[in-house]
Design an enzyme around this catalytic site. Structure first.
Site, PDB file in Angstrom:
ATOM      1  N   LYS A  75     -17.969  42.064  69.670  1.00 56.40           N
ATOM      2  CA  LYS A  75     -18.533  43.346  70.127  1.00 56.40           C
ATOM      3  C   LYS A  75     -18.438  43.508  71.639  1.00 56.40           C
ATOM      4  O   LYS A  75     -18.228  44.619  72.125  1.00 56.40           O
ATOM      5  CB  LYS A  75     -19.978  43.501  69.664  1.00 56.40           C
ATOM      6  CG  LYS A  75     -20.062  43.688  68.151  1.00 56.40           C
ATOM      7  CD  LYS A  75     -21.330  44.368  67.705  1.00 56.40           C
ATOM      8  CE  LYS A  75     -21.193  44.753  66.230  1.00 56.40           C
ATOM      9  NZ  LYS A  75     -22.401  45.223  65.611  1.00 56.40           N
TER      10      LYS A  75
ATOM     11  N   LYS B 139     -13.372  44.061  57.927  1.00 58.53           N
ATOM     12  CA  LYS B 139     -14.660  44.291  57.257  1.00 58.53           C
ATOM     13  C   LYS B 139     -14.993  45.786  57.192  1.00 58.53           C
ATOM     14  O   LYS B 139     -14.754  46.505  58.170  1.00 58.53           O
ATOM     15  CB  LYS B 139     -15.742  43.558  58.065  1.00 58.53           C
ATOM     16  CG  LYS B 139     -17.061  43.408  57.376  1.00 58.53           C
ATOM     17  CD  LYS B 139     -18.062  42.685  58.278  1.00 58.53           C
ATOM     18  CE  LYS B 139     -18.658  43.620  59.321  1.00 58.53           C
ATOM     19  NZ  LYS B 139     -20.088  43.440  59.568  1.00 58.53           N
TER      20      LYS B 139
ATOM     21  N   LYS C  36     -19.919  50.048  59.852  1.00 56.59           N
ATOM     22  CA  LYS C  36     -20.510  51.335  60.249  1.00 56.59           C
ATOM     23  C   LYS C  36     -19.743  51.970  61.385  1.00 56.59           C
ATOM     24  O   LYS C  36     -19.678  53.191  61.503  1.00 56.59           O
ATOM     25  CB  LYS C  36     -21.946  51.116  60.760  1.00 56.59           C
ATOM     26  CG  LYS C  36     -22.906  50.581  59.753  1.00 56.59           C
ATOM     27  CD  LYS C  36     -24.306  50.596  60.373  1.00 56.59           C
ATOM     28  CE  LYS C  36     -25.299  49.921  59.481  1.00 56.59           C
ATOM     29  NZ  LYS C  36     -25.724  48.619  60.000  1.00 56.59           N
TER      30      LYS C  36
HETATM   31  N1  AQP Z   1     -18.677  44.801  54.900  1.00 54.43           N
HETATM   32  C1  AQP Z   1     -19.755  44.141  54.521  1.00 54.43           C
HETATM   33  N2  AQP Z   1     -19.755  43.431  53.370  1.00 54.43           N
HETATM   34  C2  AQP Z   1     -20.874  42.756  52.957  1.00 54.43           C
HETATM   35  N3  AQP Z   1     -22.027  42.764  53.656  1.00 54.43           N
HETATM   36  C3  AQP Z   1     -22.063  43.469  54.813  1.00 54.43           C
HETATM   37  N4  AQP Z   1     -23.035  43.673  55.721  1.00 54.43           N
HETATM   38  C4  AQP Z   1     -22.571  44.462  56.709  1.00 54.43           C
HETATM   39  N5  AQP Z   1     -21.291  44.783  56.481  1.00 54.43           N
HETATM   40  C5  AQP Z   1     -20.948  44.190  55.300  1.00 54.43           C
HETATM   41  C6  AQP Z   1     -24.363  43.119  55.597  1.00 54.43           C
HETATM   42  O1  AQP Z   1     -25.298  44.182  55.711  1.00 54.43           O
HETATM   43  C7  AQP Z   1     -26.494  43.690  56.343  1.00 54.43           C
HETATM   44  C8  AQP Z   1     -26.875  44.599  57.451  1.00 54.43           C
HETATM   45  O2  AQP Z   1     -25.871  44.677  58.425  1.00 54.43           O
HETATM   46  P1  AQP Z   1     -26.248  45.301  59.832  1.00 54.43           P
HETATM   47  O3  AQP Z   1     -26.378  46.746  59.731  1.00 54.43           O
HETATM   48  O4  AQP Z   1     -27.439  44.660  60.373  1.00 54.43           O
HETATM   49  O5  AQP Z   1     -25.131  44.892  60.783  1.00 54.43           O
HETATM   50  P2  AQP Z   1     -23.609  44.850  60.768  1.00 54.43           P
HETATM   51  O6  AQP Z   1     -23.135  43.640  60.051  1.00 54.43           O
HETATM   52  O7  AQP Z   1     -23.292  44.892  62.195  1.00 54.43           O
HETATM   53  O8  AQP Z   1     -23.110  46.175  60.024  1.00 54.43           O
HETATM   54  P3  AQP Z   1     -21.730  46.787  60.318  1.00 54.43           P
HETATM   55  O9  AQP Z   1     -21.477  47.852  59.354  1.00 54.43           O
HETATM   56  O10 AQP Z   1     -20.695  45.741  60.408  1.00 54.43           O
HETATM   57  O11 AQP Z   1     -21.977  47.468  61.711  1.00 54.43           O
HETATM   58  P4  AQP Z   1     -21.042  47.477  62.976  1.00 54.43           P
HETATM   59  O12 AQP Z   1     -19.937  48.408  62.642  1.00 54.43           O
HETATM   60  O13 AQP Z   1     -21.937  48.003  64.054  1.00 54.43           O
HETATM   61  O14 AQP Z   1     -20.582  46.078  63.221  1.00 54.43           O
HETATM   62  C9  AQP Z   1     -26.189  42.267  56.781  1.00 54.43           C
HETATM   63  O15 AQP Z   1     -26.751  41.373  55.835  1.00 54.43           O
HETATM   64  C10 AQP Z   1     -24.696  42.189  56.746  1.00 54.43           C
HETATM   65  O16 AQP Z   1     -24.242  40.875  56.476  1.00 54.43           O
END
Ligand code: AQP
Length: 338
Positions: free
Chosen positions: A118, A201, A204
C-alpha cells in the site's frame, strides 16, 4: 496456543472503506455467521480507525460504516447473539494500540506485505497510521483476549504479528496476560480473485468495478459481471489439480464451491468437462440466489440509519464491559498509576 485460562472468543473486523465485495463476504462475513452459530462468544467490528489510514471523505466514511453494519446484519449477524461494534466507539482499542506501538518493533512493521504493497515506492508520503496499522489490529483482537480470528489469507501475516506482540508483552512483563491468538483461514474462498485478472486479489480499491461483485449490486449486475468474467477457451478439467495453471477458471470454481457450501472436489465431479458457456450461467444463478437477498436487505436496513446507530451504541456498551477491565489490568501490569 491460546490455551486456558483463556475462554474461546472470536473477534474479526472489516474496514468501512466502501465497495464491500464478494471476497469480503466469502473470506470473512459468511464465515463470521458460521462462528456465530457455534457455541462461542463472537465480536464483530467495523474498523473505521483502520479505514482512515488512507484518506476517507467524512460523509462517505459515515455512510460506509452504516452500510457495512447493514451488510453484517443482512449476511446473518444477529446483534443480539454477536456483539457488533464500530471501532472508534470503543476507545480501549486506541488506548491499547498505543501500548502496542511501544511493544512492536519498527523492523517487524516494515516487513508487513500490506505496508509494502500500500505504501509502495511512496512510503515517505504514507501516513504514520498506515505503518502502525498492524499494532492497532493487534489491539482490536487482544483488547477482548480473543482466541480465534477468522480472516482471509491476506491477513495471516498481521495475525502472526499479533501473536508476536502478545508474546513480547507477556515476556517483557513476566505475565501470561494476552493469549496467542489463532488465525482461522478456512473454506474454498480464503482468497477470492479479481474477475478481470485471476492473479490479483478481489479488492475494494480496484479501479475497475467489473473486477468485483459488490454486496450492493443488484441481480442483473451480478449476473452480467459473472458472464463477463475473464476465462480461458478450455472446458473445465475433470479434477481440481487441472486448474493449477488456470487462475481465472480456478477462481470461478472456488467461488462456486464457497457459495454452495461444497468442497471443490465435489464441484469438479459435477462440473468437470463443462464449457464456460454452461458453467457461467449456473454460477450466475447461484450468485444471484445467494447474494441478491443480502443486497436487498442491506438497502432496506439503510432506510433506517437511526436503528443502525442504536444497534452500534448497544454493541459498544457490551464491548466495553469486556475491554475496559482488560485495559485497566494492562495499565496496572505496566505500572501506570490509575
Ligand atoms: N479477495 C478476498 N478474498 C477473501 N477474503 C478477503 N478479504 C478481503 N479481500 C478478500 C477479507 O475480508 C476481511 C476484511 O478486509 P478489510 O476490509 O479489512 O481489508 P482489505 O483486505 O484491505 O480489503 P480489500 O478489499 O483488499 O481492500 P483494499 O482494496 O483497500 O486493499 C479480511 O478478513 C480480509 O482477509
Amino acid at each position: 496456543m491460546a490455551e486456558a485460562p483463556f475462554t474461546p472468543r472470536v473477534f474479526s473486523g472489516i474496514q468501512p472503506s466502501g465497495n464491500l465485495h464478494l471476497g469480503n463476504y466469502l473470506g470473512a462475513l459468511k464465515r463470521f455467521v458460521d462462528w456465530q452459530d457455534r457455541d462461542v462468544e463472537t465480536i464483530f467490528c467495523m474498523v473505521d480507525m483502520h479505514a482512515i489510514t488512507v484518506w476517507q471523505d467524512p460523509a462517505a466514511l459515515a455512510h460506509s460504516t452504516r452500510e457495512l453494519a447493514a451488510g453484517f446484519i443482512a449476511a446473518g449477524i444477529d446483534p443480539e447473539k454477536s456483539t457488533l461494534i464500530n471501532q472508534s466507539q470503543v476507545p480501549e482499542h486506541a488506548q491499547l494500540a498505543w501500548i502496542f506501538n511501544c511493544v512492536a518493533r519498527m523492523g517487524w512493521m516494515g516487513r508487513m506485505t500490506q505496508w509494502k504493497d500500500k505504501a509502495g515506492k511512496n512510503a515517505e508520503a504514507a501516513s504514520l497510521g498506515l505503518f502502525a496499522y498492524p499494532a492497532l489490529m493487534a489491539a482490536d483482537i487482544l483488547i477482548y483476549h480473543a482466541t480465534h480470528v477468522p480472516v482471509g489469507e491476506d491477513q495471516k501475516q498481521h495475525i502472526e504479528l499479533t501473536r508476536d506482540i502478545a508474546a513480547k508483552f507477556n515476556h517483557d512483563y513476566g505475565v501470561e496476560f494476552f493469549p496467542l491468538t489463532e488465525p482461522v483461514i478456512e473454506g474454498a474462498a480464503t482468497r477470492v480473485m479479481s474477475l478481470r485478472d485471476g492473479t490479483k486479489k478481489m479488492s475494494k480499491s480496484d479501479p475497475s468495478d467489473a473486477s468485483r461483485i459488490n454486496m450492493t449490486d443488484d441481480a442483473d449486475t451480478i449476473a452480467r459481471k459473472i458472464r463477463r468474467a475473464k476465462t480461458d477457451p478450455e472446458p473445465l478439467p475433470e479434477t481440481y489439480e487441472g486448474l493449477k495453471d488456470r487462475p481465472d477458471a480456478r477462481n470461478l470454481v472456488n467461488i462456486y464451491a464457497a457459495l454452495s457450501d461444497r468442497d471443490v472436489a465435489d464441484v469438479m465431479a459435477e462440473c468437470g468437462g463443462q464449457q464456460f458457456g454452461q458453467f457461467k450461467p449456473a454460477l450466475a444463478d447461484l450468485a444471484v440466489e445467494k447474494l441478491a437477498p443480502i443486497s436487498a436487505e442491506m438497502a432496506r436496513l439503510m432506510r433506517d440509519p437511526g436503528e443502525i446507530d442504536r444497534i452500534l451504541a448497544r454493541g459498544a456498551e457490551r464491548a466495553r464491559a469486556i475491554s475496559a477491565p482488560i485495559l485497566d489490568e494492562t495499565y496496572r501490569i505496566i505500572g501506570m498509576v490509575r
